[in-house]
Design a protein around this motif. Structure first.
Motif, PDB file in Angstrom:
ATOM      1  N   SER A  75       0.803  -1.225   0.000  1.00 46.41           N
ATOM      2  CA  SER A  75       0.000   0.000   0.000  1.00 46.41           C
ATOM      3  C   SER A  75       0.838   1.278   0.000  1.00 46.41           C
ATOM      4  CB  SER A  75      -0.932   0.007   1.202  1.00 46.41           C
ATOM      5  OG  SER A  75      -0.176  -0.107   2.397  1.00 46.41           O
ATOM      6  N   GLY A  85       2.736   2.368  -2.082  1.00 48.37           N
ATOM      7  CA  GLY A  85       2.865   2.933  -3.427  1.00 48.37           C
ATOM      8  C   GLY A  85       1.831   3.991  -3.760  1.00 48.37           C
ATOM      9  N   GLY A  86       0.949   4.331  -2.837  1.00 47.81           N
ATOM     10  CA  GLY A  86      -0.059   5.372  -3.103  1.00 47.81           C
ATOM     11  C   GLY A  86      -1.385   5.053  -2.437  1.00 47.81           C
ATOM     12  N   PHE A  87      -1.751   3.773  -2.440  1.00 48.98           N
ATOM     13  CA  PHE A  87      -3.045   3.339  -1.924  1.00 48.98           C
ATOM     14  C   PHE A  87      -3.273   3.756  -0.469  1.00 48.98           C
ATOM     15  CE2 PHE A  87      -5.695  -0.010   0.025  1.00 48.98           C
ATOM     16  CZ  PHE A  87      -6.827   0.128  -0.753  1.00 48.98           C
ATOM     17  N   ARG A  88      -2.228   3.664   0.369  1.00 46.57           N
ATOM     18  CA  ARG A  88      -2.435   3.932   1.789  1.00 46.57           C
ATOM     19  C   ARG A  88      -2.962   5.345   2.043  1.00 46.57           C
ATOM     20  NH1 ARG A  88       3.725   4.893   4.103  1.00 46.57           N
ATOM     21  NH2 ARG A  88       4.154   6.632   2.717  1.00 46.57           N
ATOM     22  N   ASP A  89      -2.611   6.310   1.182  1.00 45.14           N
ATOM     23  CA  ASP A  89      -3.080   7.672   1.399  1.00 45.14           C
ATOM     24  C   ASP A  89      -4.602   7.774   1.252  1.00 45.14           C
ATOM     25  OD1 ASP A  89      -0.447   8.254   1.735  1.00 45.14           O
ATOM     26  OD2 ASP A  89      -0.225   9.458  -0.075  1.00 45.14           O
TER      27      ASP A  89
END
Ligand SMILES: NC(=O)c1ccc[n+]([C@@H]2O[C@H](COP(=O)([O-])OP(=O)(O)OC[C@H]3O[C@@H](n4cnc5c(N)ncnc54)[C@H](OP(=O)(O)O)[C@@H]3O)[C@@H](O)[C@H]2O)c1
Ligand SMILES: NC(=O)c1ccc[n+]([C@@H]2O[C@H](COP(=O)([O-])OP(=O)(O)OC[C@H]3O[C@@H](n4cnc5c(N)ncnc54)[C@H](OP(=O)(O)O)[C@@H]3O)[C@@H](O)[C@H]2O)c1
Lengths: 302, 302
Positions: B215, B217-221
């Motif tokens: 996550s 890579g961008g997803f966690r935000d």
């Protein structure tokens, strides 16, 4: 085996961070670096991103037992072709590109007979260039290695060790699966963020200055990833087209269902969806990939 | 004029933060608080969210010159009806709801003859409940006041002063315009975040544990805003339906154009879009609504 001489081609955020991490690892690895841009090489020398910064790609790779290509995805083939004549026959060639299938094909094509073991550290920031890197970028982050069928197991193991020595946790998988996983966890989120930021800046009934003023309601979190490097992301979408389109269509189907729930005033459907998504966040925090603190723990990393 | 006795109805994130900010403002304002949930009242007493926490809504509002409803959007009408018999005739009734047109109508309906001046502080976190509030939540954030036609100018001015004393910057606008602005800057970003987190957790080819692992890579935000309170957000989409659907359709049109650019391999179109969005981010940072630091400066606020 372990790598004694590492050549880094492309000295931006990722290449620079690898160089800085190797300088700090205490294992005595020798590093050389090259970047196509003379201004980047100058900054790289000033920051000490590698022990030696070369003005010629051949000089950088000569004698290296690991060469890592850290250039934009679309420049991988050209960067590989430029080093081909000077590579040691038994060196490992790896890369850090954000998509893996097309890069693997391009490198195999440009470097026939060499041991190619692609990799992708799932770590980054929205900044790029030779001043953006820092030695702890890979700490506690995953690095995915995608060895092609027939890769030399000892060399794959050495590359795993290499990334672990930079602080990363390593997983191996097939290049096509990598491309699907990253489409979901990284490429689609960036695509959506870029699109919504574009939409919001072109509204007829809401001005751009209003969007900026009231961005603390959620919008601003999208602008951070939508400020990422345009060249890098153009290349990602050109090179991971199939997986991105597949995942985008699934997202669009789900968004159409949400649209219909809003239109119909279906509060239960919304409540159920909005409740399920909290569990995912908790798992991400529990796994150390994000942080419950207001800064997501980013202050630990930079 | 200024408000001497302020009643806060609903003691969660927003109501609690108002109470804590008033305690610290040094102006000697007296506060009372009420929440429908006895467990919330117990926590509110323990944290001192208001000078007096009442077990009855009438007791809380009797003698108050400003009453602020800080309950979910869908509970505004009921909360207003419960205090109607005990309100002082010349008090100001305000609220903090995230949409404004339907709330204005509901309050006008439930409290005929009272001075109703709705407001919306554009500040929040993904946490809710009586333990989530903090006194600096509104510092440097905008609060939008939407006075109905015919509102008493002296009372509007007093409400502006009130929010400024809590650290906020104040803007006034029409309720319908508010609802369009917030649809773009807040409601659509939340809808998209909730949807993509849902999509990612139901993929057939990518497992949920892979989504969680990679996550960073961008997803966690996106998961942070998708962890927001389900009740609050269900109510927002039920109450701001028209503006949300209008803005969602514009976003969907733009996303279809991006999809086509990816399909056709149109790198120039992608590069142009991805470059334009960086400027917006810079303006947001320049206006103090976000921060270039890795933690977005959130550590200043909590
Ligand atoms: N940023 C992230 O979050 C992230 C995360 C994981 C993986 N990656 C991947 O890492 C790679 C590098 O990304 P980055 O963020 O480090 O980009 P970056 O900061 O822009 O660095 C890339 C560098 O490579 C140089 N370059 C371009 N073509 C070259 C060539 N043929 N030979 C040598 N140098 C060349 C560029 O110079 P010019 O600028 O002058 O072209 C630039 O200095 C990309 O493949 C990307 O997909 C990025
Ligand atoms: N959170 C944000 O980011 C944000 C930002 C700006 C504005 N707002 C708006 O602020 C309002 C409150 O949000 P919040 O985040 O503070 O929510 P919250 O933390 O859940 O607090 C709301 C409180 O109101 C109580 N309540 C519900 N119905 C009530 C009633 N009829 N009478 C008295 N108390 C009642 C709730 O009790 P129960 O939990 O037991 O129902 C809860 O304790 C909402 O209208 C929201 O749209 C929120």
């Amino acid at each position: 085996m372990s790598f004694r001489r590492v050549a880094i081609i492309g000295l931006g955020l990722i290449g620079g961070s690898i160089g800085l991490a190797l300088r700090d690892d205490g294992l005595g690895t020798t590093t050389t670096g090259y970047d196509a841009d003379p201004a980047v090489r100058t900054r790289a020398r000033a920051r000490g991103l590698a022990d030696t910064i070369c003005d010629d790609p051949g000089d950088a790779v000569r004698g290296a037992d690991l060469v890592i290509l850290c250039v934009p995805v679309g420049a991988m083939r050209e960067a590989a072709a430029a080093i081909a004549p000077d590579l040691s026959p038994d060196c490992v060639v790896s890369d850090v590109g954000s998509s893996k299938r097309t890069i693997t094909d391009a490198l195999t094509d440009a470097l026939p007979g060499f041991e190619i073991i692609p990799a992708h550290p799932v770590a980054g920031t929205e900044h790029s260039g030779p001043d953006a890197g820092f030695s702890t970028l890979f700490n506690q982050r995953w690095c995915i290695i995608t060895p092609p069928p027939g890769a030399n197991p000892a060399k794959v193991a050495a590359l795993v060790d290499f990334w672990e020595s930079l602080g990363a946790m390593v997983e191996t998988m097939d290049a096509d699966h990598h491309d699907r996983v990253l489409a979901v966890t990284s490429h689609i989120p960036h695509l959506i963020a870029y699109t919504i930021v574009g939409t919001a800046s072109d509204m007829e009934t809401v001005t751009r200055s209003e969007v900026i003023k009231y961005s603390a309601g959620g919008f601003r979190d999208f602008t951070r990833i939508a400020a990422s490097d345009p060249t890098m992301w153009r290349d990602v979408f050109l090179h991971n087209k199939d997986a991105v389109l597949e995942m985008l269509d699934t997202f669009l189907t789900d968004l159409a269902l949400m649209r219909e729930a809003i239109r119909a005033g279906d509060g239960q459907m919304m409540y159920d969806t909005f409740s399920r998504t909290r569990a995912i966040r908790r798992s991400i925090v529990a796994l150390g990939q994000d942080d419950p603190r207001p800064d997501f723990g980013r202050s630990d990393h930079k």
